[in-house]
Design an enzyme around this catalytic site. Structure first.
Site, PDB file in Angstrom:
ATOM      1  N   ASP A  57      -0.652  -7.629   6.478  1.00  0.00           N
ATOM      2  CA  ASP A  57      -1.721  -6.645   6.317  1.00  0.00           C
ATOM      3  C   ASP A  57      -2.868  -7.373   5.609  1.00  0.00           C
ATOM      4  O   ASP A  57      -2.780  -7.696   4.427  1.00  0.00           O
ATOM      5  CB  ASP A  57      -1.193  -5.464   5.485  1.00  0.00           C
ATOM      6  CG  ASP A  57      -2.225  -4.356   5.331  1.00  0.00           C
ATOM      7  OD1 ASP A  57      -3.433  -4.647   5.373  1.00  0.00           O
ATOM      8  OD2 ASP A  57      -1.814  -3.189   5.147  1.00  0.00           O
TER       9      ASP A  57
ATOM     10  N   TYR B 213       0.841  -1.208   0.000  1.00  0.00           N
ATOM     11  CA  TYR B 213       0.000   0.000   0.000  1.00  0.00           C
ATOM     12  C   TYR B 213       0.879   1.263   0.000  1.00  0.00           C
ATOM     13  O   TYR B 213       1.872   1.334   0.729  1.00  0.00           O
ATOM     14  CB  TYR B 213      -0.919  -0.041   1.228  1.00  0.00           C
ATOM     15  CG  TYR B 213      -1.699   1.229   1.446  1.00  0.00           C
ATOM     16  CD1 TYR B 213      -2.722   1.589   0.573  1.00  0.00           C
ATOM     17  CD2 TYR B 213      -1.421   2.069   2.508  1.00  0.00           C
ATOM     18  CE1 TYR B 213      -3.432   2.766   0.756  1.00  0.00           C
ATOM     19  CE2 TYR B 213      -2.133   3.245   2.701  1.00  0.00           C
ATOM     20  CZ  TYR B 213      -3.135   3.581   1.825  1.00  0.00           C
ATOM     21  OH  TYR B 213      -3.832   4.741   2.013  1.00  0.00           O
TER      22      TYR B 213
ATOM     23  N   LYS C 143     -11.584  -0.078   5.293  1.00  0.00           N
ATOM     24  CA  LYS C 143     -12.005  -0.747   4.054  1.00  0.00           C
ATOM     25  C   LYS C 143     -13.136  -1.747   4.337  1.00  0.00           C
ATOM     26  O   LYS C 143     -14.196  -1.336   4.740  1.00  0.00           O
ATOM     27  CB  LYS C 143     -10.796  -1.407   3.399  1.00  0.00           C
ATOM     28  CG  LYS C 143      -9.529  -0.538   3.395  1.00  0.00           C
ATOM     29  CD  LYS C 143      -9.600   0.627   2.410  1.00  0.00           C
ATOM     30  CE  LYS C 143      -8.554   1.703   2.670  1.00  0.00           C
ATOM     31  NZ  LYS C 143      -7.161   1.266   2.680  1.00  0.00           N
TER      32      LYS C 143
HETATM   33  C1  LIG Z   1      -5.893   1.848   3.114  1.00  0.00           C
HETATM   34  C2  LIG Z   1      -4.853   0.893   3.471  1.00  0.00           C
HETATM   35  C3  LIG Z   1      -3.987   1.115   4.550  1.00  0.00           C
HETATM   36  C4  LIG Z   1      -4.013   2.399   5.352  1.00  0.00           C
HETATM   37  O1  LIG Z   1      -5.152   2.478   6.138  1.00  0.00           O
HETATM   38  P1  LIG Z   1      -5.813   3.868   6.579  1.00  0.00           P
HETATM   39  O2  LIG Z   1      -7.005   3.439   7.352  1.00  0.00           O
HETATM   40  O3  LIG Z   1      -6.120   4.640   5.333  1.00  0.00           O
HETATM   41  O4  LIG Z   1      -4.791   4.578   7.420  1.00  0.00           O
HETATM   42  C5  LIG Z   1      -3.077   0.130   4.868  1.00  0.00           C
HETATM   43  N1  LIG Z   1      -2.982  -1.017   4.152  1.00  0.00           N
HETATM   44  C6  LIG Z   1      -3.795  -1.248   3.110  1.00  0.00           C
HETATM   45  C7  LIG Z   1      -3.654  -2.537   2.354  1.00  0.00           C
HETATM   46  C8  LIG Z   1      -4.734  -0.318   2.731  1.00  0.00           C
HETATM   47  O5  LIG Z   1      -5.515  -0.547   1.681  1.00  0.00           O
END
Ligand SMILES: *Cc1c(COP(=O)(O)O)cnc(C)c1O
Length: 395
Positions: A175, A103, A200
Protein backbone atom coordinates in the site's frame (compact mmCIF):
# COMPACT_ATOMS: atom_id res chain seq x y z
CA UNK A 1 11.28 11.23 -27.26
CA UNK A 2 9.62 8.14 -25.81
CA UNK A 3 7.49 8.69 -22.73
CA UNK A 4 9.50 6.20 -20.68
CA UNK A 5 12.52 8.45 -20.93
CA UNK A 6 10.73 11.51 -19.65
CA UNK A 7 11.26 12.51 -16.03
CA UNK A 8 8.36 12.17 -13.63
CA UNK A 9 7.53 15.90 -13.37
CA UNK A 10 7.04 15.98 -17.14
CA UNK A 11 5.03 12.79 -17.25
CA UNK A 12 2.72 14.04 -14.49
CA UNK A 13 1.61 16.91 -16.67
CA UNK A 14 1.85 15.37 -20.12
CA UNK A 15 -0.96 12.86 -19.75
CA UNK A 16 -1.71 10.74 -22.80
CA UNK A 17 -4.77 11.97 -24.68
CA UNK A 18 -7.98 9.99 -25.06
CA UNK A 19 -7.45 7.77 -28.06
CA UNK A 20 -9.61 8.68 -31.05
CA UNK A 21 -10.57 12.14 -29.75
CA UNK A 22 -11.17 14.05 -33.00
CA UNK A 23 -11.19 17.43 -31.24
CA UNK A 24 -7.75 16.95 -29.68
CA UNK A 25 -8.91 18.18 -26.26
CA UNK A 26 -5.96 19.11 -24.05
CA UNK A 27 -7.84 18.12 -20.91
CA UNK A 28 -9.21 14.61 -20.79
CA UNK A 29 -12.95 14.82 -21.57
CA UNK A 30 -15.43 13.28 -19.14
CA UNK A 31 -17.24 10.53 -21.01
CA UNK A 32 -20.32 10.71 -18.82
CA UNK A 33 -22.11 7.84 -20.47
CA UNK A 34 -23.15 4.40 -19.29
CA UNK A 35 -23.23 2.75 -22.71
CA UNK A 36 -21.58 3.08 -26.12
CA UNK A 37 -23.34 2.24 -29.39
CA UNK A 38 -22.03 -0.80 -31.22
CA UNK A 39 -21.23 -0.58 -34.91
CA UNK A 40 -23.46 -3.52 -35.63
CA UNK A 41 -25.04 -6.40 -33.74
CA UNK A 42 -21.87 -8.44 -33.91
CA UNK A 43 -19.14 -5.77 -34.02
CA UNK A 44 -17.90 -4.51 -30.67
CA UNK A 45 -15.88 -1.31 -30.37
CA UNK A 46 -13.29 -0.59 -27.69
CA UNK A 47 -16.02 0.42 -25.23
CA UNK A 48 -19.50 -0.93 -24.69
CA UNK A 49 -20.47 -0.27 -21.05
CA UNK A 50 -18.76 2.01 -18.53
CA UNK A 51 -18.52 -0.60 -15.77
CA UNK A 52 -16.35 -2.62 -18.15
CA UNK A 53 -14.39 0.36 -19.45
CA UNK A 54 -14.66 4.09 -20.01
CA UNK A 55 -12.27 6.32 -22.00
CA UNK A 56 -11.78 8.82 -19.15
CA UNK A 57 -10.94 6.01 -16.75
CA UNK A 58 -8.62 4.44 -19.32
CA UNK A 59 -6.51 7.62 -19.49
CA UNK A 60 -6.30 7.65 -15.70
CA UNK A 61 -5.39 3.96 -15.54
CA UNK A 62 -2.64 4.42 -18.12
CA UNK A 63 -1.29 7.37 -16.16
CA UNK A 64 -1.33 5.36 -12.90
CA UNK A 65 0.36 2.33 -14.50
CA UNK A 66 3.08 4.55 -15.90
CA UNK A 67 3.67 6.42 -12.65
CA UNK A 68 4.08 3.16 -10.70
CA UNK A 69 6.25 1.56 -13.40
CA UNK A 70 3.63 -1.15 -13.92
CA UNK A 71 2.01 -2.44 -17.07
CA UNK A 72 -1.62 -2.08 -16.01
CA UNK A 73 -3.56 -0.16 -13.41
CA UNK A 74 -7.17 -0.38 -12.29
CA UNK A 75 -9.00 2.59 -10.78
CA UNK A 76 -11.53 1.82 -8.08
CA UNK A 77 -14.26 3.69 -6.23
CA UNK A 78 -12.08 3.87 -3.10
CA UNK A 79 -8.78 2.70 -1.65
CA UNK A 80 -10.64 0.01 0.25
CA UNK A 81 -12.40 -1.15 -2.92
CA UNK A 82 -8.92 -1.49 -4.46
CA UNK A 83 -7.62 -3.51 -1.50
CA UNK A 84 -10.78 -5.62 -1.53
CA UNK A 85 -10.17 -6.41 -5.21
CA UNK A 86 -6.68 -7.68 -4.31
CA UNK A 87 -8.11 -9.94 -1.61
CA UNK A 88 -10.46 -11.44 -4.23
CA UNK A 89 -7.37 -13.14 -5.68
CA UNK A 90 -7.41 -15.36 -2.56
CA UNK A 91 -9.44 -18.45 -1.81
CA UNK A 92 -10.99 -19.92 1.34
CA UNK A 93 -8.24 -21.31 3.54
CA UNK A 94 -5.66 -18.79 2.35
CA UNK A 95 -3.87 -16.59 4.84
CA UNK A 96 -2.72 -12.97 4.74
CA UNK A 97 0.29 -11.76 6.66
CA UNK A 98 0.01 -8.02 7.31
CA UNK A 99 2.19 -5.47 9.02
CA UNK A 100 0.45 -4.64 12.30
CA UNK A 101 0.54 -0.85 11.95
CA UNK A 102 -1.80 -1.02 8.98
CA UNK A 103 -4.53 1.49 8.02
CA UNK A 104 -7.57 1.04 10.32
CA UNK A 105 -10.03 0.37 7.49
CA UNK A 106 -7.74 -2.29 6.00
CA UNK A 107 -7.60 -3.94 9.40
CA UNK A 108 -11.41 -3.92 9.64
CA UNK A 109 -11.67 -5.45 6.14
CA UNK A 110 -9.11 -8.15 6.92
CA UNK A 111 -10.27 -9.01 10.44
CA UNK A 112 -14.06 -8.61 10.28
CA UNK A 113 -15.11 -9.14 6.67
CA UNK A 114 -12.63 -11.56 5.08
CA UNK A 115 -13.05 -13.99 7.96
CA UNK A 116 -16.54 -14.71 6.53
CA UNK A 117 -14.85 -16.07 3.38
CA UNK A 118 -12.56 -18.22 5.53
CA UNK A 119 -9.55 -16.08 4.72
CA UNK A 120 -7.51 -15.45 7.82
CA UNK A 121 -5.02 -12.75 8.69
CA UNK A 122 -2.06 -12.55 11.01
CA UNK A 123 -0.48 -9.27 11.99
CA UNK A 124 3.26 -9.00 12.43
CA UNK A 125 4.93 -6.36 14.55
CA UNK A 126 8.06 -5.96 12.53
CA UNK A 127 9.64 -4.42 9.51
CA UNK A 128 12.01 -6.99 8.02
CA UNK A 129 11.93 -10.39 6.33
CA UNK A 130 13.40 -11.91 9.53
CA UNK A 131 10.46 -10.51 11.51
CA UNK A 132 7.89 -11.92 9.07
CA UNK A 133 9.49 -15.30 8.27
CA UNK A 134 8.46 -17.13 11.50
CA UNK A 135 4.81 -16.22 10.87
CA UNK A 136 4.57 -17.69 7.35
CA UNK A 137 2.60 -20.89 6.91
CA UNK A 138 1.92 -23.13 3.94
CA UNK A 139 -1.38 -21.22 3.55
CA UNK A 140 0.18 -17.76 3.31
CA UNK A 141 -0.76 -16.35 -0.10
CA UNK A 142 -0.38 -12.63 0.42
CA UNK A 143 1.92 -10.37 2.42
CA UNK A 144 0.38 -6.93 2.78
CA UNK A 145 2.47 -3.99 3.95
CA UNK A 146 2.58 -0.22 4.09
CA UNK A 147 5.79 1.78 4.36
CA UNK A 148 6.22 4.10 6.08
CA UNK A 149 3.28 2.77 8.08
CA UNK A 150 0.36 4.91 9.05
CA UNK A 151 0.37 6.48 11.63
CA UNK A 152 3.62 5.33 13.32
CA UNK A 153 5.81 5.78 10.21
CA UNK A 154 7.69 2.53 10.64
CA UNK A 155 9.76 1.62 7.61
CA UNK A 156 9.22 -1.85 6.17
CA UNK A 157 11.83 -3.45 3.90
CA UNK A 158 10.07 -3.89 0.53
CA UNK A 159 12.83 -5.80 -1.30
CA UNK A 160 13.41 -8.13 1.66
CA UNK A 161 9.71 -8.96 1.95
CA UNK A 162 9.34 -9.42 -1.82
CA UNK A 163 12.04 -12.08 -1.71
CA UNK A 164 10.50 -13.76 1.33
CA UNK A 165 7.05 -13.80 -0.32
CA UNK A 166 8.39 -15.22 -3.58
CA UNK A 167 10.44 -17.92 -1.82
CA UNK A 168 7.13 -19.10 -0.32
CA UNK A 169 4.99 -18.80 -3.45
CA UNK A 170 3.15 -15.79 -2.02
CA UNK A 171 2.49 -12.32 -3.43
CA UNK A 172 3.70 -9.05 -1.92
CA UNK A 173 1.20 -6.20 -1.97
CA UNK A 174 2.44 -2.74 -0.96
CA UNK A 175 0.00 0.00 0.00
CA UNK A 176 1.95 2.99 -1.35
CA UNK A 177 -0.54 5.63 -0.20
CA UNK A 178 1.79 7.32 2.27
CA UNK A 179 4.51 8.32 -0.22
CA UNK A 180 2.78 8.05 -3.63
CA UNK A 181 4.62 7.06 -6.82
CA UNK A 182 6.42 10.40 -6.76
CA UNK A 183 8.52 9.21 -3.82
CA UNK A 184 8.48 5.40 -3.95
CA UNK A 185 7.91 2.68 -6.60
CA UNK A 186 7.46 -0.71 -4.91
CA UNK A 187 7.17 -2.68 -8.18
CA UNK A 188 10.81 -1.76 -8.91
CA UNK A 189 11.78 -3.37 -5.60
CA UNK A 190 10.08 -6.67 -6.35
CA UNK A 191 6.53 -6.09 -5.10
CA UNK A 192 3.84 -7.83 -7.17
CA UNK A 193 0.99 -5.44 -6.47
CA UNK A 194 0.80 -1.78 -5.49
CA UNK A 195 -2.41 -0.35 -4.06
CA UNK A 196 -3.33 3.24 -3.34
CA UNK A 197 -5.91 5.24 -1.59
CA UNK A 198 -5.87 7.85 -4.35
CA UNK A 199 -8.04 9.90 -2.01
CA UNK A 200 -4.83 11.06 -0.32
CA UNK A 201 -1.73 12.43 -2.10
CA UNK A 202 -2.59 11.34 -5.65
CA UNK A 203 -5.77 13.43 -5.63
CA UNK A 204 -4.31 15.97 -3.24
CA UNK A 205 -7.37 18.22 -3.11
CA UNK A 206 -9.59 16.20 -0.76
CA UNK A 207 -12.41 16.19 -3.28
CA UNK A 208 -12.46 12.57 -4.46
CA UNK A 209 -12.64 9.12 -2.88
CA UNK A 210 -10.71 6.77 -5.16
CA UNK A 211 -8.32 3.83 -5.18
CA UNK A 212 -5.92 2.07 -7.51
CA UNK A 213 -4.26 -1.29 -8.04
CA UNK A 214 -1.13 -1.47 -10.22
CA UNK A 215 0.67 -4.60 -11.43
CA UNK A 216 3.30 -5.68 -13.93
CA UNK A 217 2.40 -9.33 -14.42
CA UNK A 218 -0.13 -9.96 -17.22
CA UNK A 219 -1.86 -12.89 -15.52
CA UNK A 220 -2.41 -10.82 -12.39
CA UNK A 221 -3.66 -7.97 -14.57
CA UNK A 222 -6.21 -10.23 -16.25
CA UNK A 223 -7.38 -11.61 -12.92
CA UNK A 224 -7.78 -8.07 -11.57
CA UNK A 225 -9.66 -6.88 -14.65
CA UNK A 226 -12.11 -9.76 -14.22
CA UNK A 227 -12.63 -8.61 -10.62
CA UNK A 228 -12.98 -4.92 -11.49
CA UNK A 229 -15.50 -5.58 -14.25
CA UNK A 230 -17.19 -8.50 -12.56
CA UNK A 231 -17.74 -6.82 -9.20
CA UNK A 232 -18.38 -3.33 -10.51
CA UNK A 233 -16.37 -1.14 -8.12
CA UNK A 234 -14.50 0.73 -10.87
CA UNK A 235 -14.10 4.51 -10.61
CA UNK A 236 -16.73 6.74 -12.27
CA UNK A 237 -15.84 8.95 -15.27
CA UNK A 238 -16.28 12.18 -13.31
CA UNK A 239 -14.11 11.05 -10.40
CA UNK A 240 -11.54 9.75 -12.90
CA UNK A 241 -11.40 13.23 -14.41
CA UNK A 242 -10.96 14.89 -11.00
CA UNK A 243 -8.20 12.48 -10.10
CA UNK A 244 -6.42 13.11 -13.41
CA UNK A 245 -6.58 16.81 -12.66
CA UNK A 246 -5.19 16.38 -9.15
CA UNK A 247 -2.33 14.11 -10.24
CA UNK A 248 -0.87 16.78 -12.52
CA UNK A 249 0.38 18.75 -9.51
CA UNK A 250 1.54 15.76 -7.43
CA UNK A 251 5.22 16.68 -7.81
CA UNK A 252 5.09 20.34 -6.90
CA UNK A 253 2.63 19.69 -4.11
CA UNK A 254 4.79 17.03 -2.51
CA UNK A 255 8.01 19.03 -2.92
CA UNK A 256 6.45 21.86 -0.97
CA UNK A 257 4.72 19.58 1.55
CA UNK A 258 8.01 17.85 2.28
CA UNK A 259 9.89 21.12 2.76
CA UNK A 260 7.19 22.13 5.24
CA UNK A 261 7.08 18.76 7.03
CA UNK A 262 10.87 18.83 7.50
CA UNK A 263 10.71 22.29 9.07
CA UNK A 264 7.85 21.24 11.32
CA UNK A 265 9.63 18.06 12.43
CA UNK A 266 12.71 20.13 13.29
CA UNK A 267 10.61 22.62 15.23
CA UNK A 268 8.76 19.92 17.19
CA UNK A 269 11.97 18.10 18.03
CA UNK A 270 13.14 20.70 20.49
CA UNK A 271 9.79 21.42 22.15
CA UNK A 272 9.29 20.46 25.83
CA UNK A 273 5.65 19.37 25.31
CA UNK A 274 6.67 16.89 22.59
CA UNK A 275 7.66 13.49 24.01
CA UNK A 276 8.39 11.54 20.88
CA UNK A 277 8.36 12.28 17.14
CA UNK A 278 7.73 9.86 14.29
CA UNK A 279 9.25 11.00 10.99
CA UNK A 280 11.38 8.95 8.53
CA UNK A 281 14.61 10.96 8.82
CA UNK A 282 14.36 10.80 12.64
CA UNK A 283 14.28 6.99 12.64
CA UNK A 284 17.18 4.96 13.99
CA UNK A 285 20.09 4.57 11.58
CA UNK A 286 19.25 1.07 10.40
CA UNK A 287 15.63 1.81 9.52
CA UNK A 288 16.43 5.15 7.96
CA UNK A 289 19.01 3.41 5.75
CA UNK A 290 16.28 1.04 4.52
CA UNK A 291 14.03 4.01 3.86
CA UNK A 292 16.74 5.73 1.82
CA UNK A 293 17.22 2.59 -0.26
CA UNK A 294 13.59 2.45 -1.27
CA UNK A 295 12.19 6.00 -1.10
CA UNK A 296 13.06 9.48 -2.29
CA UNK A 297 11.73 11.59 0.55
CA UNK A 298 10.12 11.84 3.97
CA UNK A 299 6.57 12.53 2.83
CA UNK A 300 4.06 14.94 4.31
CA UNK A 301 3.12 13.28 7.58
CA UNK A 302 4.63 13.96 11.01
CA UNK A 303 3.29 12.12 14.06
CA UNK A 304 4.15 12.88 17.68
CA UNK A 305 3.19 12.17 21.28
CA UNK A 306 2.61 14.57 24.14
CA UNK A 307 2.42 12.11 27.03
CA UNK A 308 -1.34 12.25 27.64
CA UNK A 309 -4.59 12.02 25.69
CA UNK A 310 -5.80 15.15 27.46
CA UNK A 311 -2.80 17.24 26.37
CA UNK A 312 -3.10 15.93 22.81
CA UNK A 313 -6.81 16.64 22.67
CA UNK A 314 -6.21 20.16 23.90
CA UNK A 315 -3.41 20.71 21.45
CA UNK A 316 -5.35 19.65 18.36
CA UNK A 317 -8.34 21.71 19.49
CA UNK A 318 -6.13 24.80 19.91
CA UNK A 319 -4.80 24.65 16.36
CA UNK A 320 -6.31 27.18 13.94
CA UNK A 321 -4.73 26.25 10.60
CA UNK A 322 -5.03 22.48 10.99
CA UNK A 323 -8.67 21.38 10.83
CA UNK A 324 -9.31 18.15 12.75
CA UNK A 325 -9.97 15.68 9.97
CA UNK A 326 -9.31 12.07 9.15
CA UNK A 327 -7.28 11.53 5.98
CA UNK A 328 -3.95 13.07 4.94
CA UNK A 329 -1.87 13.98 1.91
CA UNK A 330 -3.98 16.93 0.74
CA UNK A 331 -2.70 20.42 -0.02
CA UNK A 332 -4.41 21.82 3.07
CA UNK A 333 -2.82 20.90 6.39
CA UNK A 334 -4.87 18.92 8.88
CA UNK A 335 -4.51 17.13 12.19
CA UNK A 336 -5.92 13.98 13.71
CA UNK A 337 -5.80 11.72 16.74
CA UNK A 338 -5.51 8.40 14.87
CA UNK A 339 -6.34 6.26 17.90
CA UNK A 340 -9.72 7.98 18.23
CA UNK A 341 -10.36 8.69 14.53
CA UNK A 342 -9.06 6.80 11.47
CA UNK A 343 -7.94 3.80 13.53
CA UNK A 344 -10.98 3.53 15.76
CA UNK A 345 -12.22 0.95 13.23
CA UNK A 346 -9.51 -1.49 14.34
CA UNK A 347 -11.31 -4.34 16.15
CA UNK A 348 -10.59 -4.36 19.92
CA UNK A 349 -8.76 -7.70 19.96
CA UNK A 350 -6.35 -6.42 17.28
CA UNK A 351 -6.03 -2.95 18.85
CA UNK A 352 -5.05 -4.49 22.19
CA UNK A 353 -1.94 -6.01 20.61
CA UNK A 354 -1.11 -3.08 18.39
CA UNK A 355 -0.05 -0.58 21.03
CA UNK A 356 -1.12 2.52 19.20
CA UNK A 357 -0.36 5.36 21.65
CA UNK A 358 -3.64 7.06 22.65
CA UNK A 359 -1.90 10.44 22.76
CA UNK A 360 -0.57 10.14 19.20
CA UNK A 361 -1.13 13.24 17.07
CA UNK A 362 -0.77 12.96 13.30
CA UNK A 363 -0.14 16.09 11.29
CA UNK A 364 -0.74 16.06 7.58
CA UNK A 365 1.36 18.94 6.30
CA UNK A 366 0.04 20.95 3.36
CA UNK A 367 1.45 23.55 0.99
CA UNK A 368 0.80 26.63 3.18
CA UNK A 369 3.62 28.92 4.32
CA UNK A 370 5.73 26.98 6.85
CA UNK A 371 6.14 30.05 9.10
CA UNK A 372 2.37 30.28 9.56
CA UNK A 373 2.06 26.57 10.28
CA UNK A 374 4.87 26.67 12.83
CA UNK A 375 3.47 29.79 14.53
CA UNK A 376 0.13 28.00 14.85
CA UNK A 377 1.77 24.93 16.36
CA UNK A 378 3.75 27.16 18.71
CA UNK A 379 0.62 28.85 20.11
CA UNK A 380 -1.20 25.51 20.50
CA UNK A 381 1.79 23.94 22.29
CA UNK A 382 1.99 27.01 24.56
CA UNK A 383 -1.69 26.60 25.45
CA UNK A 384 -1.02 22.99 26.49
CA UNK A 385 2.03 24.03 28.53
CA UNK A 386 0.07 26.66 30.43
CA UNK A 387 -2.70 24.24 31.35
CA UNK A 388 -0.19 21.57 32.37
CA UNK A 389 1.62 24.03 34.63
CA UNK A 390 -1.64 25.27 36.18
CA UNK A 391 -2.67 21.68 36.90
CA UNK A 392 0.71 20.91 38.42
CA UNK A 393 0.58 23.97 40.73
CA UNK A 394 -3.06 23.25 41.69
CA UNK A 395 -2.28 19.60 42.37
C1 LIG B 1 -7.12 6.06 3.52
C2 LIG B 1 -6.33 4.85 3.34
C3 LIG B 1 -6.87 3.69 2.77
C4 LIG B 1 -8.33 3.58 2.39
O1 LIG B 1 -8.62 4.37 1.29
P1 LIG B 1 -10.07 4.99 1.02
O2 LIG B 1 -9.87 5.77 -0.23
O3 LIG B 1 -10.44 5.82 2.21
O4 LIG B 1 -11.01 3.83 0.85
C5 LIG B 1 -6.03 2.61 2.57
N1 LIG B 1 -4.73 2.64 2.94
C6 LIG B 1 -4.19 3.74 3.49
C7 LIG B 1 -2.74 3.71 3.87
C8 LIG B 1 -4.95 4.85 3.72
O5 LIG B 1 -4.42 5.92 4.30
Amino acid sequence: MSRERLKIDTRLVQTERCSGDTHRAVCTPIYQTATFEQESALDFSAYDYSRSGNPTRTVLEQQLAELEHGTRAFAFASGLAAITAVTRLLEPGDEILAVDDVYGGTCRLFSRILSRSKISVRYVRGTSAEDFAPHLSSNTRLIHIETPTNPLLRVVDIAGLAKLAHDHGALLCVDNTMLSPYLQNPLDLGADIVVHSATKALCGHSDVIAGAVVVRNTELAEALYLIQNGEGAGLSPFDSYLLLRGIKTLGIRLDRQQENSAQIAAFLQGHPVVRKIYYPSLLDKRNFAIHLRQARGNGAVVSFETGSLEASRQLVESLKLFPITVSFGGLQSSVSLPGRMSHASVPDHVAAKRQLPVDLIRLSVGIEDADDLIADLEQALAAVETVTELRASAG
